[in-house]
Design a protein around this motif. Structure first.
Motif, short mmCIF file in Angstrom:
data_model
loop_
_atom_site.label_atom_id
_atom_site.label_comp_id
_atom_site.label_asym_id
_atom_site.label_seq_id
_atom_site.Cartn_x
_atom_site.Cartn_y
_atom_site.Cartn_z
N VAL A 9 42.89 56.09 29.92
CA VAL A 9 43.74 55.31 30.78
C VAL A 9 43.16 55.51 32.41
O VAL A 9 43.23 54.40 32.81
CB VAL A 9 45.34 55.50 30.56
CG1 VAL A 9 45.93 54.82 31.41
CG2 VAL A 9 45.66 55.65 29.13
N VAL A 10 43.16 56.60 32.58
CA VAL A 10 42.89 56.66 34.12
C VAL A 10 41.55 56.23 34.67
O VAL A 10 41.75 55.46 35.42
CB VAL A 10 42.61 58.36 34.63
CG1 VAL A 10 42.42 58.39 35.97
CG2 VAL A 10 44.18 58.93 34.22
N THR A 11 40.40 56.28 33.91
CA THR A 11 39.11 55.66 34.18
C THR A 11 39.23 54.30 34.04
O THR A 11 38.51 53.80 34.85
CB THR A 11 38.07 56.42 33.33
OG1 THR A 11 38.36 56.44 31.83
CG2 THR A 11 37.73 57.70 33.66
N THR A 12 39.76 53.68 33.06
CA THR A 12 39.81 52.34 32.76
C THR A 12 40.54 51.60 33.96
O THR A 12 40.09 50.79 34.69
CB THR A 12 40.56 52.02 31.49
OG1 THR A 12 39.85 52.60 30.34
CG2 THR A 12 40.39 50.34 31.30
N ALA A 13 41.66 52.22 34.37
CA ALA A 13 42.54 51.53 35.48
C ALA A 13 41.65 51.66 36.68
O ALA A 13 41.61 50.57 37.65
CB ALA A 13 43.82 52.42 35.54
N ILE A 14 41.15 52.66 37.03
CA ILE A 14 40.47 52.68 38.40
C ILE A 14 39.11 51.92 38.35
O ILE A 14 38.92 51.09 39.11
CB ILE A 14 39.80 54.25 38.66
CG1 ILE A 14 40.90 55.07 38.51
CG2 ILE A 14 38.86 54.18 39.75
CD1 ILE A 14 40.51 56.54 38.88
N THR A 15 38.33 51.85 37.23
CA THR A 15 37.03 51.09 37.23
C THR A 15 37.39 49.51 37.03
O THR A 15 36.90 48.73 37.76
CB THR A 15 36.38 51.25 35.73
OG1 THR A 15 36.25 52.61 35.48
CG2 THR A 15 34.95 50.67 35.85
N VAL A 16 38.63 49.23 36.25
CA VAL A 16 39.14 47.89 36.40
C VAL A 16 39.46 47.30 37.52
O VAL A 16 39.12 46.37 38.15
CB VAL A 16 40.29 47.45 35.36
CG1 VAL A 16 40.85 46.16 35.68
CG2 VAL A 16 39.61 47.47 33.80
N LEU A 17 40.26 48.03 38.56
CA LEU A 17 40.68 47.56 39.90
C LEU A 17 39.55 47.57 40.54
O LEU A 17 39.54 46.58 41.69
CB LEU A 17 41.76 48.71 40.28
CG LEU A 17 43.04 48.65 39.54
CD1 LEU A 17 44.09 49.50 39.88
CD2 LEU A 17 43.67 47.05 39.58
N ILE A 18 38.42 48.42 40.71
CA ILE A 18 37.41 48.44 41.70
C ILE A 18 36.56 47.10 41.34
O ILE A 18 36.29 46.35 42.20
CB ILE A 18 36.70 49.69 41.59
CG1 ILE A 18 37.16 50.69 42.22
CG2 ILE A 18 35.48 49.43 42.30
CD1 ILE A 18 36.75 52.17 42.03
N LEU A 19 36.55 47.12 39.96
CA LEU A 19 35.44 45.87 39.62
C LEU A 19 36.23 44.45 40.09
O LEU A 19 35.41 43.52 40.22
CB LEU A 19 35.47 45.97 38.14
CG LEU A 19 34.01 46.79 37.53
CD1 LEU A 19 34.15 46.59 35.99
CD2 LEU A 19 32.74 45.97 38.26
N ASP A 20 37.60 44.29 40.11
CA ASP A 20 38.37 43.39 40.09
C ASP A 20 38.00 42.82 41.59
O ASP A 20 37.66 41.66 41.63
CB ASP A 20 39.64 43.72 39.95
CG ASP A 20 40.55 42.10 40.15
OD1 ASP A 20 40.06 41.21 39.50
OD2 ASP A 20 41.45 42.35 40.72
N TYR A 21 37.95 43.55 42.48
CA TYR A 21 37.54 43.51 43.89
C TYR A 21 36.32 42.92 43.89
O TYR A 21 36.01 41.84 44.40
CB TYR A 21 37.86 44.58 44.83
CG TYR A 21 37.52 44.30 46.05
CD1 TYR A 21 38.44 43.63 47.13
CD2 TYR A 21 36.16 44.56 46.55
CE1 TYR A 21 38.07 43.22 48.25
CE2 TYR A 21 35.80 44.20 47.90
CZ TYR A 21 36.51 43.41 48.64
OH TYR A 21 36.21 43.09 50.08
N LEU A 22 35.26 43.61 43.24
CA LEU A 22 33.96 43.30 43.48
C LEU A 22 33.67 41.74 42.92
O LEU A 22 33.17 40.83 43.42
CB LEU A 22 33.04 44.23 42.77
CG LEU A 22 33.01 45.42 43.22
CD1 LEU A 22 32.15 46.48 42.61
CD2 LEU A 22 32.23 45.48 45.02
N LEU A 23 34.41 41.57 41.55
CA LEU A 23 34.17 40.35 40.79
C LEU A 23 34.83 39.27 41.90
O LEU A 23 34.35 38.12 41.66
CB LEU A 23 34.98 40.29 39.59
CG LEU A 23 34.09 40.94 38.51
CD1 LEU A 23 34.93 41.13 37.21
CD2 LEU A 23 32.93 40.30 38.14
N THR A 24 36.06 39.45 42.32
CA THR A 24 36.59 38.55 43.12
C THR A 24 35.92 38.06 44.21
O THR A 24 35.63 36.96 44.62
CB THR A 24 38.07 38.79 43.61
OG1 THR A 24 38.70 39.33 42.66
CG2 THR A 24 38.92 37.72 44.28
N ALA A 25 35.24 39.07 45.21
CA ALA A 25 34.39 39.05 46.32
C ALA A 25 33.15 38.10 45.85
O ALA A 25 32.77 37.08 46.63
CB ALA A 25 33.91 40.23 46.82
#
Lengths: 154, 258
Positions: free
Chosen positions: B238-254
């Protein structure tokens, strides 16, 4: 065997529902159903000032959307802006001397092109240009005019 | 005195090693994925059921309430500008581009990711994976890949279902309770949401599906074979998925907005 079938049914229903949801998102929430695409004819108009007009802005006549702006460019030779717009095929009977004006939808709405039909017997066709245009109203100029006219009366 | 320096060095080394291990693990999964899809499609279908169909309840409930909150909050904010007709646009754009993919990925990590990690971890702890290897059955191909693929397939569909039910939630609150005009709600949405907005969300959900499923099976597969180890693997999923998804989300949006 019975359990496997239940699992397959469940997975199948899930995937179908997912496809249904994707279909809903693409067709029902986007403006795809009223896109014109490439089925239409392109006309151009020249403006002194296009203001805040954007590509994809609607082109309307009597308030009905009949087309979209496809390109906005500056012509350095004649020193004005050239706006290209595509008009849907079913509206091909527009008088050639129609007038185009850049108008604003609501107080904070975007700008669009409003056409006013003229009286000519000839129609606009692919590649023709609208002769009579009216530029966008720039708020600063309007305020400037207002202030100078108020100053003038005193 | 310098103990803490050594600890930081060890932590960095462990992190780099985990990233490397994860990458190699991903390649070994990707290598055998086509063969699994052709030879054992039944195993994948069963995992689509486990990760997808079994997550429907939480997705539908959460989606409905997220949509209803958006309807309420959006109405309250937009009303101050006198622009409550834009509620449909506001809710749909927020959902398809951002909230839908991210919240679904987080819910997926909590519902399906933990199930995958603890299941594989328990197989490891009870030596079932070792027994398979003894019988010349590759546990990566038999256990890990079907579960990974099930998650990858389920995520985009879960996201789409989440978005659909949430838009209905926003519609319910905005139009039925708050009195936004029904025609304006849909027509403003049609005028302003483009197919590109929707496909941006679909791309995000595909990436999140791969990431969330990969992290879940990886944490389970590499868990310490004890009761405590399985618990830790579940938490870490849960912890690693949450962190990775939120970081990736920023990169993908950008990247996608450009």
């Amino acid at each position: 065997m019975k359990q496997t079938r239940a699992v397959e049914m469940g997975a199948g229903l899930f995937v179908l529902l997912g496809f249904g949801a994707l279909f809903f998102l693409i067709t029902q929430t986007t403006g795809m159903s009223n896109e014109i695409g490439n089925k239409g004819y392109t006309i151009t108009a020249r403006f002194e000032n296009v203001g805040d007009l954007k590509v994809r802005a609607p082109v309307t006549i009597s308030g009905v959307t009949i087309g979209r702006v496809t390109r906005i460019a500056y012509d350095p030779e004649r020193m004005n802006a050239v706006v290209e717009m595509i008009i849907a095929k079913q509206y091909e009977q527009l008088p050639a001397d129609s007038e185009a004006a850049i108008l604003t939808a609501g107080l904070i709405g975007g700008q669009y092109i409003g056409l006013t039909p003229g009286g000519s017997e000839e129609w606009l066709e692919q590649g023709s240009q609208i002769e009579f245009t009216q530029s966008a109203v720039v708020l600063e100029n309007l305020i400037g005019k207002f202030l100078s006219s108020v100053g003038g009366t005193n | 005195m310098k103990d803490w320096l050594y600890e930081i060095r060890d932590a960095i080394k462990a992190f780099v090693r985990t990233v490397g291990e994860l990458t190699l693990f991903f390649f070994s999964i990707a290598m055998y994925t086509p063969r699994t899809l052709v030879k054992r499609p039944g195993l994948v279908v069963k995992q689509v059921f486990n990760s997808g169909t079994m997550s429907m309840t939480i997705i539908l409930t959460c989606g409905l309430f997220v949509g209803m909150v958006l309807g309420l909050q959006g109405f309250d904010t937009l009303q101050r500008f006198g622009a409550e007709e834009a509620l449909g646009t506001f809710a749909t754009l927020s959902l398809v581009k951002e909230l839908g993919p991210v919240l679904t990925a987080l819910l997926f990590a909590g519902r399906a990711g933990t199930a995958l990690a603890s299941e594989i971890g328990l197989m490891r702890a009870t030596d079932q994976l070792a027994a398979m290897e003894m019988m010349a059955v590759d546990p990566v191909r038999r256990i890990v890949i079907p579960r990974f693929l099930g998650g990858v397939v389920a995520m985009p569909f879960l996201t789409a279902i989440f978005n659909m039910i949430a838009i209905f939630g926003a519609f319910l609150v905005g139009v039925t309770f708050m009195g936004v005009d029904q025609g304006a709600f849909w027509s403003q949405m049609h005028a302003n949401v483009t197919v590109a907005d929707v496909s941006q969300g679909v791309i995000k959900s595909l990436v999140f599906g791969v990431v969330a499923s990969l992290l879940a099976v990886y944490q389970g597969y590499t868990s310490v074979p004890t009761a405590e180890g399985v618990g830790r693997a579940t938490t870490r999923t849960v912890v690693t998925t949450a962190i990775t998804v939120l970081i990736l989300d920023y990169l993908l949006t950008a990247t996608l907005i450009g």
